[in-house]
Write a protein that holds these residues in place. Structure first.
Motif, mmCIF file in Angstrom:
data_model
loop_
_atom_site.group_PDB
_atom_site.id
_atom_site.type_symbol
_atom_site.label_atom_id
_atom_site.label_comp_id
_atom_site.label_asym_id
_atom_site.label_seq_id
_atom_site.Cartn_x
_atom_site.Cartn_y
_atom_site.Cartn_z
ATOM 1 N N GLY A 1 -38.840 -61.084 -70.982
ATOM 2 C CA GLY A 1 -40.177 -61.860 -71.902
ATOM 3 C C GLY A 1 -39.340 -62.400 -73.309
ATOM 4 N N SER A 2 -38.107 -62.091 -73.380
ATOM 5 C CA SER A 2 -37.489 -62.799 -74.608
ATOM 6 C C SER A 2 -36.452 -63.733 -74.348
ATOM 7 C CB SER A 2 -37.053 -61.618 -75.603
ATOM 8 O OG SER A 2 -37.947 -60.647 -75.762
ATOM 9 N N ARG A 3 -36.462 -64.178 -73.255
ATOM 10 C CA ARG A 3 -35.288 -65.035 -72.777
ATOM 11 C C ARG A 3 -35.292 -66.532 -73.312
ATOM 12 N NH1 ARG A 3 -35.365 -69.454 -69.802
ATOM 13 N NH2 ARG A 3 -37.644 -69.008 -69.474
ATOM 14 N N GLN A 4 -36.413 -66.926 -73.831
ATOM 15 C CA GLN A 4 -36.252 -68.087 -74.465
ATOM 16 C C GLN A 4 -35.663 -67.893 -75.670
ATOM 17 O OE1 GLN A 4 -39.825 -70.496 -74.367
ATOM 18 N NE2 GLN A 4 -39.002 -72.207 -75.583
ATOM 19 N N LEU A 5 -36.118 -66.895 -76.566
ATOM 20 C CA LEU A 5 -35.442 -66.853 -77.915
ATOM 21 C C LEU A 5 -34.309 -66.400 -77.782
ATOM 22 C CD1 LEU A 5 -38.642 -64.663 -79.841
ATOM 23 C CD2 LEU A 5 -37.643 -66.949 -80.415
ATOM 24 N N LEU A 6 -33.860 -65.509 -76.942
ATOM 25 C CA LEU A 6 -32.375 -64.864 -76.941
ATOM 26 C C LEU A 6 -31.537 -66.293 -76.501
ATOM 27 C CD1 LEU A 6 -33.012 -61.731 -75.400
ATOM 28 C CD2 LEU A 6 -32.251 -62.152 -77.636
ATOM 29 N N ASP A 7 -31.848 -66.906 -75.503
ATOM 30 C CA ASP A 7 -30.828 -68.208 -75.281
ATOM 31 C C ASP A 7 -30.913 -69.093 -76.197
ATOM 32 O OD1 ASP A 7 -30.225 -67.408 -72.551
ATOM 33 O OD2 ASP A 7 -31.934 -68.503 -71.759
ATOM 34 N N SER A 8 -31.890 -69.389 -76.892
ATOM 35 C CA SER A 8 -32.051 -70.214 -78.098
ATOM 36 C C SER A 8 -30.893 -69.916 -79.266
ATOM 37 C CB SER A 8 -33.431 -70.717 -78.707
ATOM 38 O OG SER A 8 -33.736 -69.414 -79.379
ATOM 39 N N ALA A 9 -30.953 -68.574 -79.397
ATOM 40 C CA ALA A 9 -29.797 -68.016 -80.354
ATOM 41 C C ALA A 9 -28.534 -67.693 -80.089
ATOM 42 C CB ALA A 9 -30.529 -66.775 -80.745
ATOM 43 N N VAL A 10 -28.134 -68.054 -78.952
ATOM 44 C CA VAL A 10 -26.784 -67.790 -78.364
ATOM 45 C C VAL A 10 -25.727 -68.766 -79.106
ATOM 46 C CG1 VAL A 10 -25.386 -68.213 -76.373
ATOM 47 C CG2 VAL A 10 -27.254 -66.952 -76.155
ATOM 48 N N GLY A 11 -24.739 -68.255 -79.502
ATOM 49 C CA GLY A 11 -23.646 -69.097 -80.059
ATOM 50 C C GLY A 11 -24.016 -69.467 -81.751
ATOM 51 N N ILE A 12 -24.857 -68.768 -82.151
ATOM 52 C CA ILE A 12 -25.423 -69.159 -83.687
ATOM 53 C C ILE A 12 -25.137 -67.581 -84.779
ATOM 54 C CG2 ILE A 12 -26.847 -69.918 -85.163
ATOM 55 C CD1 ILE A 12 -28.447 -71.324 -82.746
ATOM 56 N N PRO A 13 -24.180 -67.944 -85.529
ATOM 57 C CA PRO A 13 -24.330 -66.687 -86.519
ATOM 58 C C PRO A 13 -25.714 -66.412 -87.191
ATOM 59 C CG PRO A 13 -22.407 -68.098 -86.737
ATOM 60 C CD PRO A 13 -23.279 -68.879 -85.805
ATOM 61 N N LEU A 14 -26.168 -65.246 -87.246
ATOM 62 C CA LEU A 14 -27.519 -65.098 -87.521
ATOM 63 C C LEU A 14 -27.570 -64.736 -88.909
ATOM 64 C CD1 LEU A 14 -28.634 -62.853 -84.444
ATOM 65 C CD2 LEU A 14 -29.174 -65.490 -84.684
ATOM 66 N N GLN A 15 -27.390 -65.647 -89.997
ATOM 67 C CA GLN A 15 -27.452 -65.517 -91.158
ATOM 68 C C GLN A 15 -28.797 -65.526 -91.900
ATOM 69 O OE1 GLN A 15 -23.998 -68.395 -91.746
ATOM 70 N NE2 GLN A 15 -22.916 -66.716 -92.452
ATOM 71 N N GLY A 16 -28.780 -65.535 -93.322
ATOM 72 C CA GLY A 16 -29.916 -65.629 -94.043
ATOM 73 C C GLY A 16 -30.839 -64.269 -94.002
ATOM 74 N N PRO A 17 -32.203 -64.226 -94.439
ATOM 75 C CA PRO A 17 -32.778 -62.877 -94.886
ATOM 76 C C PRO A 17 -33.082 -62.518 -93.384
ATOM 77 C CG PRO A 17 -33.778 -64.766 -96.128
ATOM 78 C CD PRO A 17 -32.582 -65.414 -95.257
#
Length: 337
Positions: free
Chosen positions: A136-152
């Motif tokens: 159910g979270s596939r689209q969100l997870l795939d879009s975040a692959v390979g991106i450092p999760l910085q910020g708040p």
């Protein structure tokens, strides 16, 4: 919940890296620059529930990779969220190259070629997410692959992951059964924030913010400027959100006072110093010794003097038990309302 652990500490130093490489050979190709003869002290603990694995790794410097040919031979395609405590991660994911500093989470897919290199010994946690369980979270997870999760939102996720790591070894079966839902809702709220997703992550988000508040209070417990304004800045939260968090604790001022009273109890039980009761009150920002003594008695049912005398006699009383630990609060957010 299934628990597994592997450590190289009991092996001859010349065999340690080979054993570590064999432990991971179904998932990663592993190399090290230290050389086999130097030894390779490392440990890996895993907690597995449903399609979720929480993994804690402590190791010497190491590099791991999944080449395209390796991916074809090893058809594991989980998403992996990684958070390193000390080491900068040099990452190659497909055509992307980036460096991730310690304390910043990043997400990769085991279904894609990748390589990660670390040059210092480190402690890191990883959460492996099954594609079936987290479909159910596939689209969100795939879009975040390979991106450092910085910020708040990245910082909030990092704090949440720290609570998961501290808590998972102590979870009951019932609590563990709700862990996947808490992780999924928090990932969705941090990767693609919306009113609906933030509301859905209400409990784990509140537990994470409360841990920020607890740490901020601990840092400034002896400061007379500790109050709502400082806590909002330190915990990166709004005043209204702070008030909601501490409503069940009697409010901001009451929470700070209780933490100060608990600290004073510990000081009075410590016979290695001879601080007067008035000095303890002053250190912890009470207006005067008499007001401090009244608040202390209301909280603990005994006076500061009685606690000090009991400690000197070798029989210090135990303060009321309150689980204010990160693990305690995290378990609370996994329980039924």
């Amino acid at each position: 919940m299934l628990t597994t652990r592997f450590a190289t500490s009991g092996l001859p130093s010349g065999n340690q890296f080979d054993a570590w490489r064999d432990w991971y050979d179904a998932v990663f190709e592993t190399t090290t620059e230290t050389g086999k003869r130097a030894g390779f002290e490392a440990a890996n603990s895993n907690w597995i529930v449903g399609g979720l694995t929480v993994s804690q790794v402590d190791s010497a410097p190491v590099a791991v990779a999944r080449s395209r040919s390796f991916v074809r031979r090893s058809p594991v395609d989980h998403w992996v969220v990684t958070l390193s405590d000390r080491s900068t991660s040099e990452v190659a994911a497909g055509d992307r190259r980036f460096r991730v500093p310690p304390g910043v989470p990043f997400l990769l897919s085991l279904g894609q070629d990748m390589a990660i290199r670390r040059t210092v010994g480190e402690s890191r946690m990883q959460i492996l997410l099954s594609r079936d369980t987290f479909a159910g979270s596939r689209q969100l997870l795939d879009s975040a692959v390979g991106i450092p999760l910085q910020g708040p939102r990245g910082a909030l996720l990092a704090d949440f992951l720290g609570m998961v790591r501290a808590s998972v070894p102590t979870l009951t079966g019932e609590e563990a059964s709700r862990l996947t839902g808490a992780v999924q809702s928090m990932l969705e709220a941090c990767l693609g924030p919306s009113d609906r997703r933030v509301e859905g992550a209400g409990k784990p988000m509140a537990a994470t913010l409360m841990e920020r508040v607890r740490k901020a209070v601990a840092r400034h417990l002896y400061s007379p400027s500790l109050g709502a304004a400082k806590l909002c800045r330190e915990a990166a939260t709004s005043r209204s959100q702070l008030y909601r968090l501490l409503e069940g604790q009697g409010g901001v001022a009451q929470y700070i006072q209780r933490r100060r009273l608990s600290e004073s109890f510990a000081i009075l039980c410590d016979t290695s110093h001879d601080f007067s009761i008035g000095r303890v009150a002053e250190m912890l920002c009470f207006a005067d010794a008499s007001g401090f003594s009244r608040a202390f008695r209301r909280e603990f049912g005994v006076t500061p003097k009685e606690v000090r005398l009991a400690a000197l006699s070798g029989l210090p009383p135990a303060p009321p038990s309150r689980d204010d630990s990160p693990a305690g609060r995290f378990r609370d957010c996994l329980r039924c309302s």
